[in-house]
Design an enzyme around this catalytic site. Sequence first.
Site, PDB file in Angstrom:
ATOM      1  N   CYS A  70       0.807  -1.219   0.000  1.00 53.97           N
ATOM      2  CA  CYS A  70       0.000   0.000   0.000  1.00 53.97           C
ATOM      3  C   CYS A  70       0.837   1.265   0.000  1.00 53.97           C
ATOM      4  CB  CYS A  70      -0.927   0.007   1.207  1.00 53.97           C
ATOM      5  SG  CYS A  70      -0.065   0.044   2.804  1.00 53.97           S
ATOM      6  N   GLN A  71       2.128   1.158   0.320  1.00 60.96           N
ATOM      7  CA  GLN A  71       2.934   2.367   0.491  1.00 60.96           C
ATOM      8  C   GLN A  71       2.937   3.288  -0.733  1.00 60.96           C
ATOM      9  OE1 GLN A  71       3.920  -0.717   1.204  1.00 60.96           O
ATOM     10  NE2 GLN A  71       5.022  -0.814   3.158  1.00 60.96           N
TER      11      GLN A  71
END
Length: 257
Positions: A70-71
Amino acid sequence: MEICAGAGGQAFGLHAAGFDAVCIYEQNKNAVATLKANRALGPVRQGDIANVDFTAYRGKIDLVAGGVPCQPHSSMGLQKGHADERDLFMYGSSADCRRDRAKSFFFENVEGFGFRANSNYRAELNRKFKKLGYDTQVFSFFGSRSDYGLAQNRPRVAFVGFRDVPISRFRMPPKFPEWRTTVGEALIDLVAANGWDGAEDWARNKANIGGSEQFGRLAFSANLRKQAWIELGIDPLGIAKSAPSADHPKGSCSNSR
């Protein structure tokens, strides 16, 4: 087939929904050990999916699922999208679906994936999937105590696609507010395991927090909420080795999970 499976939260849900995993892929060795301890979920493989040859699965996959990193899209990060070395959406979804010709896909990510800053990225991703014959849509939901009984605040998105079936036929599941719970209610037995007198008081704080893996270390909550939890008597950094001892001060911070 599931990629970037983590410790198996989504795998359990898919299994409960009636899916049998052809294979579950995860890179983190500790998560892999957890997955392998639950062999009913399906065969587990450790490795970077960018280096996996998926041709053996061609024609055998109904659903490709996963929680790709998700970063690259997180509001807490730099939102570099496909410029982020951790971005696996383009490879982990388009390439996999192209190779095994999966009938559908389901990828979960942070709400930042749906932000305006990532609109060009989403458009590019949708173009790739449309070319492959998929009809897609992004759905927003809360994987939280108010919707699905998880003791945390967790706004997420689901990127869903079908091949040969219009996306209009898909419906997100109903919400279950009656499952509402708190971190205190979920973990009171663990926190009180060593006889800590402050366990009940801790539980009444109704902490609603999540966790993530960042730069190889574990963090209990995002930096934006760190001070709020310190004020509640909770140390939000790291993971304790054990529950609080019986003589642990009631008013002090505890990072026992």
